[in-house]
Motif scaffolding. Structure first.
Motif, short mmCIF file in Angstrom:
data_model
loop_
_atom_site.label_atom_id
_atom_site.label_comp_id
_atom_site.label_asym_id
_atom_site.label_seq_id
_atom_site.Cartn_x
_atom_site.Cartn_y
_atom_site.Cartn_z
N LEU A 8 -3.21 -10.42 21.53
CA LEU A 8 -4.63 -10.37 21.81
C LEU A 8 -5.05 -9.05 22.44
O LEU A 8 -6.19 -8.64 22.30
CB LEU A 8 -5.04 -11.51 22.76
N ARG A 9 -4.14 -8.39 23.11
CA ARG A 9 -4.48 -7.19 23.86
C ARG A 9 -4.34 -5.89 23.06
O ARG A 9 -4.72 -4.84 23.55
CB ARG A 9 -3.62 -7.11 25.12
N GLN A 10 -3.79 -5.95 21.87
CA GLN A 10 -3.58 -4.74 21.06
C GLN A 10 -4.51 -4.77 19.85
O GLN A 10 -4.56 -5.76 19.12
CB GLN A 10 -2.12 -4.66 20.61
N LEU A 11 -5.21 -3.67 19.63
CA LEU A 11 -6.21 -3.61 18.57
C LEU A 11 -5.63 -3.97 17.21
O LEU A 11 -6.18 -4.79 16.50
CB LEU A 11 -6.86 -2.22 18.52
N ARG A 12 -4.51 -3.37 16.85
CA ARG A 12 -3.96 -3.60 15.51
C ARG A 12 -3.63 -5.08 15.27
O ARG A 12 -3.99 -5.64 14.25
CB ARG A 12 -2.73 -2.73 15.26
N SER A 13 -2.96 -5.69 16.22
CA SER A 13 -2.58 -7.09 16.03
C SER A 13 -3.80 -8.01 16.14
O SER A 13 -3.91 -9.00 15.42
CB SER A 13 -1.48 -7.51 17.00
N HIS A 18 -7.95 -11.33 13.24
CA HIS A 18 -9.32 -11.46 12.75
C HIS A 18 -9.39 -11.44 11.23
O HIS A 18 -10.06 -12.27 10.61
CB HIS A 18 -10.19 -10.33 13.29
N GLU A 19 -8.72 -10.46 10.64
CA GLU A 19 -8.79 -10.32 9.18
C GLU A 19 -8.22 -11.54 8.48
O GLU A 19 -8.78 -12.02 7.49
CB GLU A 19 -8.07 -9.04 8.74
N GLY A 20 -7.09 -12.05 8.99
CA GLY A 20 -6.49 -13.23 8.39
C GLY A 20 -7.38 -14.46 8.52
O GLY A 20 -7.59 -15.19 7.54
N ALA A 21 -7.92 -14.66 9.71
CA ALA A 21 -8.78 -15.83 9.93
C ALA A 21 -10.05 -15.74 9.10
O ALA A 21 -10.50 -16.73 8.51
CB ALA A 21 -9.13 -15.95 11.42
N TYR A 22 -10.63 -14.54 9.02
CA TYR A 22 -11.85 -14.37 8.23
C TYR A 22 -11.57 -14.61 6.75
O TYR A 22 -12.32 -15.32 6.08
CB TYR A 22 -12.45 -12.97 8.44
N ALA A 23 -10.49 -14.03 6.24
CA ALA A 23 -10.16 -14.17 4.81
C ALA A 23 -9.93 -15.63 4.44
O ALA A 23 -10.42 -16.10 3.40
CB ALA A 23 -8.94 -13.32 4.47
N GLU A 24 -9.20 -16.34 5.27
CA GLU A 24 -8.95 -17.76 4.98
C GLU A 24 -10.23 -18.58 5.05
O GLU A 24 -10.48 -19.41 4.17
CB GLU A 24 -7.90 -18.31 5.94
N ALA A 25 -11.05 -18.34 6.07
CA ALA A 25 -12.32 -19.07 6.19
C ALA A 25 -13.22 -18.75 4.99
O ALA A 25 -13.86 -19.65 4.43
CB ALA A 25 -13.01 -18.72 7.50
N LEU A 138 -14.08 -3.78 23.02
CA LEU A 138 -13.06 -4.25 23.95
C LEU A 138 -11.78 -3.42 23.94
O LEU A 138 -10.99 -3.52 24.88
CB LEU A 138 -12.70 -5.71 23.65
N PHE A 139 -11.60 -2.64 22.90
CA PHE A 139 -10.34 -1.91 22.78
C PHE A 139 -10.58 -0.42 22.95
O PHE A 139 -11.56 0.12 22.49
CB PHE A 139 -9.69 -2.20 21.42
N THR A 140 -9.63 0.22 23.62
CA THR A 140 -9.75 1.65 23.88
C THR A 140 -8.79 2.49 23.04
O THR A 140 -8.80 3.69 23.13
CB THR A 140 -9.54 1.95 25.38
N GLU A 141 -7.92 1.83 22.23
CA GLU A 141 -6.97 2.60 21.41
C GLU A 141 -7.66 3.23 20.23
O GLU A 141 -8.62 2.79 19.72
CB GLU A 141 -5.81 1.79 20.84
#
Length: 141
Positions: A8-13, A18-25, A138-141
């Motif tokens: 949850l704390r790393q942008l890439r993961s 998000h991408e997986g959940a969105y694609a499945e939905a 939320l992410f600074t990376e």
């Protein structure tokens, strides 16, 4: 306070979640949509119920984890993003309210209506905007 994992704390993961959940939905919504317009009422109802379950177990469960842990952790470190976090939490509330409304309508009517189909599409729009808002704010990376 809930402890959040590193994903949850790393942008890439987080983006991957998000991408997986969105694609499945989106895919289950597309199936529900096709069944509705093909007038396959029974199959459409099954798909809609599966989609509600998906939103509850995948998207809303993720939102709960964010609300209970990740967002609180972020606010302790970065209180300047309070407004953004409140807006993102509001998105989570919208997911819960819309899914609850759909579930109630499905139980009451025992069929999928155009209004229900539209609400599923609204969830996708909110999800897309929400995901970008999280990643941008939320992410600074």
């Amino acid at each position: 306070m809930a402890i959040t994992g590193p994903a949850l704390r790393q942008l890439r993961s987080h983006r991957s979640i998000h991408e997986g959940a969105y694609a499945e939905a989106r895919d289950i919504t597309d199936v529900t949509d096709r069944l509705f317009y093909d007038d396959r009422k029974e199959d459409c109802l099954k798909a809609a119920n599966a989609l509600v379950e998906y939103w509850e177990t995948r998207v809303i469960a993720h939102a709960d984890t964010e609300d209970e842990g990740f967002y609180k952790e972020l606010l302790e470190k970065r209180p300047e993003i309070t407004k953004e976090v409140h807006m993102l939490s509001r998105d989570h509330d919208l997911f819960r309210k819309i899914v609850g409304n759909i579930k109630e309508q499905l139980e009451e009517k025992k069929m999928v209506t155009k209004e229900i189909v539209n609400q599923f599409h609204a969830l996708l729009v909110i999800k897309e905007i929400h995901n970008k808002g999280e990643e941008d704010n939320l992410f600074t990376e």
